[in-house]
Design an enzyme around this catalytic site. Sequence first.
Site, PDB file in Angstrom:
ATOM      1  N   GLY A  29      29.053  89.467  77.961  1.00  0.00           N
ATOM      2  CA  GLY A  29      29.466  88.119  77.589  1.00  0.00           C
ATOM      3  C   GLY A  29      30.918  87.780  77.880  1.00  0.00           C
ATOM      4  N   ASN A  61      32.053  86.181  80.480  1.00  0.00           N
ATOM      5  CA  ASN A  61      32.093  84.786  80.936  1.00  0.00           C
ATOM      6  C   ASN A  61      31.909  83.819  79.771  1.00  0.00           C
ATOM      7  OD1 ASN A  61      32.383  84.269  83.967  1.00  0.00           O
ATOM      8  ND2 ASN A  61      31.022  86.045  83.906  1.00  0.00           N
ATOM      9  N   MET A 103      20.134  87.564  82.329  1.00  0.00           N
ATOM     10  CA  MET A 103      19.460  88.293  83.398  1.00  0.00           C
ATOM     11  C   MET A 103      17.933  88.170  83.348  1.00  0.00           C
ATOM     12  SD  MET A 103      22.158  89.101  84.927  1.00  0.00           S
ATOM     13  CE  MET A 103      21.836  90.307  86.201  1.00  0.00           C
ATOM     14  N   ARG A 104      17.451  87.029  82.889  1.00  0.00           N
ATOM     15  CA  ARG A 104      16.010  86.754  82.921  1.00  0.00           C
ATOM     16  C   ARG A 104      15.761  85.476  83.693  1.00  0.00           C
ATOM     17  NH1 ARG A 104      11.804  88.805  79.918  1.00  0.00           N
ATOM     18  NH2 ARG A 104      10.515  86.971  80.215  1.00  0.00           N
ATOM     19  N   LEU A 111      14.241  81.988  84.268  1.00  0.00           N
ATOM     20  CA  LEU A 111      13.668  80.917  83.448  1.00  0.00           C
ATOM     21  C   LEU A 111      12.434  80.367  84.169  1.00  0.00           C
ATOM     22  CD1 LEU A 111      17.039  79.181  82.554  1.00  0.00           C
ATOM     23  CD2 LEU A 111      15.563  80.436  80.964  1.00  0.00           C
ATOM     24  N   ASN A 152      24.787  78.035  86.312  1.00  0.00           N
ATOM     25  CA  ASN A 152      24.851  79.502  86.302  1.00  0.00           C
ATOM     26  C   ASN A 152      26.080  79.945  87.081  1.00  0.00           C
ATOM     27  OD1 ASN A 152      23.936  82.236  86.016  1.00  0.00           O
ATOM     28  ND2 ASN A 152      23.162  82.164  88.114  1.00  0.00           N
ATOM     29  N   HIS A 158      27.234  83.058  89.529  1.00  0.00           N
ATOM     30  CA  HIS A 158      26.623  84.145  90.301  1.00  0.00           C
ATOM     31  C   HIS A 158      27.723  84.888  91.059  1.00  0.00           C
ATOM     32  CE1 HIS A 158      23.474  86.284  92.407  1.00  0.00           C
ATOM     33  NE2 HIS A 158      24.145  86.082  93.523  1.00  0.00           N
ATOM     34  N   SER A 194      30.136  82.013  92.603  1.00  0.00           N
ATOM     35  CA  SER A 194      29.689  80.626  92.752  1.00  0.00           C
ATOM     36  C   SER A 194      29.160  80.120  91.423  1.00  0.00           C
ATOM     37  CB  SER A 194      28.537  80.540  93.766  1.00  0.00           C
ATOM     38  OG  SER A 194      28.877  81.148  94.998  1.00  0.00           O
ATOM     39  N   GLU A 237      14.297  75.781  90.199  1.00  0.00           N
ATOM     40  CA  GLU A 237      13.190  76.727  90.087  1.00  0.00           C
ATOM     41  C   GLU A 237      13.387  77.928  91.026  1.00  0.00           C
ATOM     42  OE1 GLU A 237      12.996  73.503  90.046  1.00  0.00           O
ATOM     43  OE2 GLU A 237      11.496  72.845  88.589  1.00  0.00           O
ATOM     44  N   ASP A 289      18.912  81.262  92.370  1.00  0.00           N
ATOM     45  CA  ASP A 289      20.267  81.156  92.943  1.00  0.00           C
ATOM     46  C   ASP A 289      20.342  80.189  94.131  1.00  0.00           C
ATOM     47  OD1 ASP A 289      21.083  83.066  91.093  1.00  0.00           O
ATOM     48  OD2 ASP A 289      20.687  84.741  92.438  1.00  0.00           O
ATOM     49  N   ALA A 332      37.969  86.394  88.776  1.00  0.00           N
ATOM     50  CA  ALA A 332      37.860  85.069  89.404  1.00  0.00           C
ATOM     51  C   ALA A 332      36.811  84.214  88.678  1.00  0.00           C
ATOM     52  CB  ALA A 332      37.503  85.214  90.882  1.00  0.00           C
ATOM     53  N   GLU A 333      35.721  84.855  88.241  1.00  0.00           N
ATOM     54  CA  GLU A 333      34.686  84.119  87.500  1.00  0.00           C
ATOM     55  C   GLU A 333      35.273  83.480  86.251  1.00  0.00           C
ATOM     56  OE1 GLU A 333      31.071  86.300  86.704  1.00  0.00           O
ATOM     57  OE2 GLU A 333      31.123  87.277  88.647  1.00  0.00           O
TER      58      GLU A 333
END
Length: 186
Positions: free
Chosen positions: A14, A16, A88-89, A91, A105, A107, A134, A140, A143, A171-172
Amino acid sequence: MTVPKVAILISGRGSNMQALVEQADGRYEICVVASNKPDAPGLRWAREQAIPTFALSPKGIGKPAYEASLDAALREAGADYIALAGYMRLLSDDFVAAWRDRIVNIHPSLLPRYKGLDTHARAIAAGDRVAGCSVHVVTEELDAGDVLAQAEVPIEPDDTPDTLAARVLAAEHRLYPAALKEFVTR
Ligand code: GAR
């Protein structure tokens, strides 16, 4: 003006999520942190900040029931948007459709390169000189939604996936809060 409410979904550390909370600057409010992993370390941090949390494992109840509970919890919390932060699931299509254009999101690659997992090892193996992260809209397809913002970092000759991951992660933490602020006010 009302401040947009954001639900954050995590599966682990967590960091981020922490950056999103600490750099909100009043431009959005984190209304709940939810996790599919009840023992995710990030949940503990969120509770320490007195942020409401929701934890439920899909194990044993199946994806539709899990997502129905998750959806209800996010709506109960008043979420306008969902920010995935190391969630990490996948949707389901129905969940994504119910929150169309309201899920983002982060990535750890320069999309469209390296969708999916093991992004840093793949970038090093390809001989890339530049990596990055990114922020994108969730659709759907994994990424593949519109990219909202990207940040680049160099790949050093002696980088391992771990050393590169640490550089990208820093960087994120700068990119995601800035991109989310723009997204919720666009
Ligand atoms: C981050 O590097 C994030 O980009 C990545 O997982 C890490 C989570 O770290 N996400 C993905 O790979 C999503 N496909 P955090 O839990 O410390 O934020």
